[in-house]
Design a protein around this motif. Sequence first.
Motif, PDB file in Angstrom:
ATOM      1  N   ILE A  30      -0.695  59.745 -37.822  1.00 55.46           N
ATOM      2  CA  ILE A  30      -0.062  58.517 -38.312  1.00 55.46           C
ATOM      3  C   ILE A  30      -1.136  57.535 -38.770  1.00 55.46           C
ATOM      4  O   ILE A  30      -2.160  57.384 -38.106  1.00 55.46           O
ATOM      5  N   PRO A  31      -0.926  56.828 -39.889  1.00 54.82           N
ATOM      6  CA  PRO A  31      -1.897  55.797 -40.284  1.00 54.82           C
ATOM      7  C   PRO A  31      -2.100  54.806 -39.143  1.00 54.82           C
ATOM      8  O   PRO A  31      -1.143  54.318 -38.540  1.00 54.82           O
ATOM      9  N   ARG A  32      -3.332  54.523 -38.857  1.00 51.27           N
ATOM     10  CA  ARG A  32      -3.650  53.724 -37.677  1.00 51.27           C
ATOM     11  C   ARG A  32      -3.018  52.339 -37.727  1.00 51.27           C
ATOM     12  O   ARG A  32      -2.552  51.818 -36.712  1.00 51.27           O
ATOM     13  N   GLU A  33      -2.979  51.742 -38.908  1.00 52.88           N
ATOM     14  CA  GLU A  33      -2.437  50.389 -39.006  1.00 52.88           C
ATOM     15  C   GLU A  33      -0.942  50.376 -38.708  1.00 52.88           C
ATOM     16  O   GLU A  33      -0.415  49.391 -38.171  1.00 52.88           O
ATOM     17  N   ARG A  34      -0.249  51.461 -39.027  1.00 51.99           N
ATOM     18  CA  ARG A  34       1.188  51.515 -38.735  1.00 51.99           C
ATOM     19  C   ARG A  34       1.433  51.796 -37.258  1.00 51.99           C
ATOM     20  O   ARG A  34       2.336  51.224 -36.647  1.00 51.99           O
ATOM     21  N   LEU A  35       0.627  52.673 -36.689  1.00 52.97           N
ATOM     22  CA  LEU A  35       0.774  52.971 -35.268  1.00 52.97           C
ATOM     23  C   LEU A  35       0.503  51.733 -34.426  1.00 52.97           C
ATOM     24  O   LEU A  35       1.162  51.493 -33.403  1.00 52.97           O
ATOM     25  N   GLY A  36      -0.442  50.907 -34.858  1.00 56.07           N
ATOM     26  CA  GLY A  36      -0.801  49.706 -34.113  1.00 56.07           C
ATOM     27  C   GLY A  36       0.324  48.691 -34.037  1.00 56.07           C
ATOM     28  O   GLY A  36       0.299  47.794 -33.184  1.00 56.07           O
ATOM     29  N   GLN A  37       1.317  48.809 -34.907  1.00 54.80           N
ATOM     30  CA  GLN A  37       2.445  47.887 -34.896  1.00 54.80           C
ATOM     31  C   GLN A  37       3.556  48.340 -33.949  1.00 54.80           C
ATOM     32  O   GLN A  37       4.545  47.639 -33.770  1.00 54.80           O
ATOM     33  N   LEU A  38       3.381  49.512 -33.338  1.00 57.63           N
ATOM     34  CA  LEU A  38       4.404  50.093 -32.472  1.00 57.63           C
ATOM     35  C   LEU A  38       4.093  49.746 -31.020  1.00 57.63           C
ATOM     36  O   LEU A  38       3.058  50.158 -30.484  1.00 57.63           O
ATOM     37  N   GLU A  39       4.974  49.019 -30.374  1.00 54.69           N
ATOM     38  CA  GLU A  39       4.716  48.528 -29.027  1.00 54.69           C
ATOM     39  C   GLU A  39       4.512  49.664 -28.033  1.00 54.69           C
ATOM     40  O   GLU A  39       3.632  49.590 -27.173  1.00 54.69           O
ATOM     41  N   VAL A  40       5.316  50.728 -28.119  1.00 58.89           N
ATOM     42  CA  VAL A  40       5.192  51.818 -27.135  1.00 58.89           C
ATOM     43  C   VAL A  40       3.896  52.596 -27.295  1.00 58.89           C
ATOM     44  O   VAL A  40       3.504  53.346 -26.397  1.00 58.89           O
TER      45      VAL A  40
ATOM     46  N   LYS B 129       0.994  51.155 -27.596  1.00 61.31           N
ATOM     47  CA  LYS B 129      -0.103  50.295 -27.161  1.00 61.31           C
ATOM     48  C   LYS B 129      -0.963  50.915 -26.049  1.00 61.31           C
ATOM     49  O   LYS B 129      -2.201  50.854 -26.123  1.00 61.31           O
ATOM     50  N   PRO B 130      -0.378  51.508 -24.985  1.00 65.19           N
ATOM     51  CA  PRO B 130      -1.237  52.101 -23.950  1.00 65.19           C
ATOM     52  C   PRO B 130      -2.172  53.169 -24.512  1.00 65.19           C
ATOM     53  O   PRO B 130      -3.350  53.235 -24.128  1.00 65.19           O
ATOM     54  N   PHE B 131      -1.646  53.993 -25.410  1.00 70.11           N
ATOM     55  CA  PHE B 131      -2.466  55.042 -26.021  1.00 70.11           C
ATOM     56  C   PHE B 131      -3.542  54.429 -26.904  1.00 70.11           C
ATOM     57  O   PHE B 131      -4.719  54.836 -26.857  1.00 70.11           O
ATOM     58  N   MET B 132      -3.175  53.448 -27.693  1.00 73.75           N
ATOM     59  CA  MET B 132      -4.141  52.788 -28.567  1.00 73.75           C
ATOM     60  C   MET B 132      -5.228  52.091 -27.755  1.00 73.75           C
ATOM     61  O   MET B 132      -6.418  52.170 -28.085  1.00 73.75           O
ATOM     62  N   ASP B 133      -4.831  51.414 -26.693  1.00 75.63           N
ATOM     63  CA  ASP B 133      -5.804  50.699 -25.869  1.00 75.63           C
ATOM     64  C   ASP B 133      -6.826  51.649 -25.246  1.00 75.63           C
ATOM     65  O   ASP B 133      -8.028  51.327 -25.162  1.00 75.63           O
TER      66      ASP B 133
ATOM     67  N   ASP C   3      21.193  57.758 -18.115  1.00 75.51           N
ATOM     68  CA  ASP C   3      20.099  56.993 -18.710  1.00 75.51           C
ATOM     69  C   ASP C   3      19.167  56.471 -17.614  1.00 75.51           C
ATOM     70  O   ASP C   3      18.624  55.374 -17.719  1.00 75.51           O
ATOM     71  N   PHE C   4      18.971  57.299 -16.589  1.00 72.99           N
ATOM     72  CA  PHE C   4      18.086  56.910 -15.494  1.00 72.99           C
ATOM     73  C   PHE C   4      16.659  56.773 -16.007  1.00 72.99           C
ATOM     74  O   PHE C   4      16.277  57.391 -17.010  1.00 72.99           O
ATOM     75  N   PRO C   5      15.815  55.960 -15.336  1.00 73.60           N
ATOM     76  CA  PRO C   5      14.436  55.752 -15.795  1.00 73.60           C
ATOM     77  C   PRO C   5      13.657  57.059 -15.933  1.00 73.60           C
ATOM     78  O   PRO C   5      13.828  57.986 -15.139  1.00 73.60           O
ATOM     79  N   LEU C   6      12.805  57.105 -16.945  1.00 73.46           N
ATOM     80  CA  LEU C   6      12.008  58.295 -17.227  1.00 73.46           C
ATOM     81  C   LEU C   6      10.647  58.230 -16.543  1.00 73.46           C
ATOM     82  O   LEU C   6      10.116  57.146 -16.261  1.00 73.46           O
ATOM     83  N   LEU C   7      10.056  59.399 -16.317  1.00 67.49           N
ATOM     84  CA  LEU C   7       8.708  59.478 -15.752  1.00 67.49           C
ATOM     85  C   LEU C   7       7.666  58.891 -16.696  1.00 67.49           C
ATOM     86  O   LEU C   7       6.649  58.360 -16.265  1.00 67.49           O
ATOM     87  N   SER C   8       7.930  59.014 -17.997  1.00 62.97           N
ATOM     88  CA  SER C   8       6.892  58.719 -18.993  1.00 62.97           C
ATOM     89  C   SER C   8       6.923  57.289 -19.519  1.00 62.97           C
ATOM     90  O   SER C   8       6.140  56.956 -20.420  1.00 62.97           O
ATOM     91  N   ILE C   9       7.756  56.444 -18.987  1.00 66.31           N
ATOM     92  CA  ILE C   9       7.808  55.056 -19.465  1.00 66.31           C
ATOM     93  C   ILE C   9       6.462  54.360 -19.217  1.00 66.31           C
ATOM     94  O   ILE C   9       5.902  54.433 -18.128  1.00 66.31           O
ATOM     95  N   GLY C  10       5.944  53.711 -20.235  1.00 72.69           N
ATOM     96  CA  GLY C  10       4.704  52.944 -20.104  1.00 72.69           C
ATOM     97  C   GLY C  10       3.441  53.726 -20.353  1.00 72.69           C
ATOM     98  O   GLY C  10       2.349  53.164 -20.292  1.00 72.69           O
TER      99      GLY C  10
END
Length: 517
Positions: free
Chosen positions: A201-211, A213-217, A509-516
């Motif tokens: 994915i183009p980096r500038e577009r991925l950077g606009q995606l809130e979910v 952020k942990p990976f980008m950081d 719709d119980f919470p997922l393991l992968s949230i965050g």
Amino acid sequence: MKINFRILLVFHVFCSTFLRGDVRTPAIIGSNMVLQQNQENKLWGWADQGELISVSISDQSHKTTADSMGKWKVMLAPMSASPKPMTLKINQLIYENVLVGEVWLCSGQSNMAWSLGNADDADLEVMTANFPNIRLISIPQVGTQTPQEDFNGRWEKASPVTAKNFSAVGYIFGRTIHQSLKVPVGLIDNAWGGSACEAWIPRERLGQLEVAKPFMDSWLEIEANYDPVVAEERYEKQKIKWQEKVKKAKALGEPKPRAPNRPRNPLTGQHLPGNLFNGVLNPIIGYGIKGAIWYQGESNSARGHAYRDVFPLMIQSWRDAWKQGDFSFYWAQLADFREELMEPASQEWAELREAQTYTLDKLKRVGEAVIIDVGEGRDIHPRNKQIVANRLVRHALAKDYGMDIPHQSPRYREMEIKEGRIILSFDHVGDGLYTFDIREPIGFSICGEDKKFVWADAKLIGKDKVEVWSDSIEKPVAVRYAWADNPVCNLYRKDEKITLPATPFRTDDFPLLSIGR
């Protein structure tokens, strides 16, 4: 005045060779290529600023000039599919044996990259790979933050030599289209083993995606602190110590210790956001295609929740870059893998599969091949690439080429709680739901208000329903099916000559393991 014609000839050659800039095209444009039928096809390249570019093929001719950056492009008018070889001329360039047909991009990670020579029945597949009107080209693995304009590669006819090392899924997919439509097929393979979706994915577009952020950081930290020189120096020291241990082990008659691994530069690899979009996709963006097939997700399996948004963004970013509208995009859902569960539990691969399925509702002209029955618990690379390719190509044959064939797996639609049991209804059941191997549906779990799942009993009701219950749960609230890394399950749709496995799902719709993550 006497004219020296020899000097005049030398001067003419000098002028034509050195004073006129040589026109170039990227490797994706060349002899043996296939142009996508029934649509405009972009041709592009480089020359000297202002140089006149003349393009001709079949009964078409086009002219343009190179711009101030030395770039040029022309758009070929749509052509019908034809196995008749054509010659493409671009100034001094002559490209032979050009065909018109169907062009597909084959992308993803190692399961798409997996070669025909390593698939099931490789000996039979390779020895019969004589299809001169199927053309193959592969993109070298380049990971970079700098957009690449070209690559080292060329189109080749499909033969036992060339097909052996090409993507098994891609080749079998393309072969079926070729044999079904009786038109030439071009296949582009740019898959990279172990690649993360974010790298495509183009980096500038991925950077606009809130979910994301942990990976980008995490990558921002790596980029700030990783030094390839220091890493190499550390490796050299480890190697010296290892060599000393080898000498001691040899003197004592002990086994040779394992050698240290040379470090891989993560900044040039297949995980850094944007690396693969720039390195292996950008050089071919704009080349006319019918669509793309995709087999990836293993490297994102711990980030299933984020994949709900990351994967659709990737597809949309490709479509936007191509400027060819919503070209078809079909993917293989993750196969079964790892240990089988003794008791129901949440697992990462189930969450990733759910994210893949959600993408069906977010974008147009997409499709999912469910392969929950194809995997191997001890091997992340199922060898049966034929089933994977066949389930993918069903989508293309039905949606792109108008063939009336089954292509969609059963998918959960709704549930009803009735007298301590849950009635599940499904779409895309064909001639009716079917259970493989045994009569009873297996792979279902059920829970009450405490959200603790137990294995459930189940039975088919009519054509499109399954009744699920457990004697240990009086008031059930939710059901899950094939919700595990490696589920044991047997629900299919059955048509006259084909069965397709039901799509794994959950009603909660119980919470997922992968949230965050």
